[in-house]
Design an enzyme around this catalytic site. Structure first.
Site, PDB file in Angstrom:
ATOM      1  N   GLU A  46      -3.879 -77.371  14.475  1.00  0.00           N
ATOM      2  CA  GLU A  46      -3.763 -78.820  14.582  1.00  0.00           C
ATOM      3  C   GLU A  46      -2.305 -79.247  14.724  1.00  0.00           C
ATOM      4  OE1 GLU A  46      -7.037 -78.103  11.406  1.00  0.00           O
ATOM      5  OE2 GLU A  46      -5.304 -77.037  12.263  1.00  0.00           O
ATOM      6  N   ALA A 292     -17.938 -43.927   5.261  1.00  0.00           N
ATOM      7  CA  ALA A 292     -19.000 -44.750   5.831  1.00  0.00           C
ATOM      8  C   ALA A 292     -20.188 -44.823   4.881  1.00  0.00           C
ATOM      9  CB  ALA A 292     -19.427 -44.187   7.182  1.00  0.00           C
TER      10      ALA A 292
END
EC number: 3.5.4.26
Length: 354
Positions: A46, A292
């Site tokens: 912004e 994993a």
């Protein structure tokens, strides 16, 4: 909002610890400013867009609720109102307690018209890493697996380069570039001597390389140690890692993060929480099988990316997942298929936690 979303995506992997936000300002049907959160997280989208134009009477399209707190920069909600923006359209709300709903309230109190939930599903998908860190205290985890059609990641002799073809490997580098960090376990670092950098793309900002290694028993020198000047290296280790090894890696420029050990192994939950406190919002895990399995077993995988190659290695090869101790199908972590498509001669499957 479509333009704002596209702008925000350009910042993925580049703006942490802040979210990769996009902002487009429109007046009389014409775009007068467009910006994304700058690399490193400041200035915010912004602020960058407001600096490009006179926004009085305009509409600002922002992918995330403008912040309401004052930090190193003023609150974006206050800046939009002060600049004379008449209307703000927001993709999704910000769950950060410092802003949550307050940014919208600040705008409305200043007389600015506010519309929310514009293309919210897309905005939340793009900002998933930031949202995960705010709500769960850890980065969003994407686990990448690449295996033969019978689920093997290496032959019995340890040969693994290359199971998948060049197009799949190139796509992996693109995912690295969009992530704050790339993660592997100590076993992968020892066996493969990876550099974990982004290659094959014009990319001027490398992800953080993270290795989970309880004892810091990693090769030195190595591809990781010799590239610290090019890409940050963070080593998560246990409290019993020897002082001399800690000094060796710290002296090489690595960041050391001590975390908890459970059952003789680094506990991935506290380790990821430490990465979240350090500002990381998205982690791209590339294995190996033990790490994993630990992430899946602890329910820490948000997205699963699997590449399957058209070759068979056999039962003597290395499985893509380590032991998980599952005896009932009901106990297995389940994922919902989101995408399936060919990548060169290989097949890509993308799954999200169901």
């Amino acid at each position: 909002m479509g333009q704002a979303l596209a702008l925000g995506r350009r910042g993925l992997g580049r703006t942490w610890p802040n979210p990769a936000v996009g902002c487009v300002i429109v007046r009389d049907g014409r775009v007068i400013a467009r910006a994304r959160t700058t690399d490193g997280g400041r200035p915010h989208a912004e602020t960058a867009a407001l600096a490009q134009c006179d926004p009085r009477g305009a509409t600002a399209y922002v992918t995330l609720e403008p912040c309401a707190h004052v930090g190193e920069t003023p609150a974006c909600a206050a800046e939009l109102a002060r600049a004379g923006v008449a209307r703000v359209v927001i993709g999704t709300g910000d769950p950060d307690p410092r802003t949550s709903g307050r940014g919208i309230a600040m705008l409305r109190e200043a007389g600015v018209e506010v519309e929310t939930a514009c293309r919210e599903a897309e905005a939340r998908a793009d900002l998933a890493g930031f949202l995960t860190r705010v709500t769960k205290g850890r980065p969003r985890v994407t686990l990448k697996l690449a295996a033969s059609l019978d689920g093997r990641i290496a032959t019995a002799s340890g040969e693994s380069r290359w199971i998948t073809a060049a197009p799949a490997r190139q796509l992996v580098h693109a995912w690295r570039a969009r992530s704050d960090a790339v993660l592997v376990g100590g076993g992968t670092a020892r066996a493969d001597d990876p550099s974990l950098t982004v290659r094959g793309w014009h990319h001027d900002r490398q992800p953080v390389r993270v290795v989970f290694s309880r004892m810091l028993d990693l090769p030195h020198p190595s591809a990781l140690s010799t590239t610290i000047s090019q890409a940050p290296l963070w080593l998560c280790h246990g409290p019993d890692a020897p002082d001399e090894v800690r000094s060796l890696w710290a002296g090489a420029g690595a960041t050391l993060i001590e975390t908890a050990v459970t059952g003789g192994q680094l506990d991935p939950g506290p380790a990821l929480q430490a990465l979240g406190r350090a500002g990381l919002t998205s982690v791209f895990c590339e294995g190996g099988g033990s790490l994993a399995a630990a992430l899946l077993d602890a329910d820490l995988v948000d997205e699963l990316i699997c590449f399957t190659a058209g070759l068979a290695i056999g039962a003597e090869g290395t499985p893509m997942l380590g032991a998980m101790g599952i005896s009932r199908l009901a106990d297995a972590p389940c994922f919902a298929l989101g995408e399936s498509r060919p990548i060169g001669p290989d097949v890509l499957h993308r799954w999200t936690r169901s």
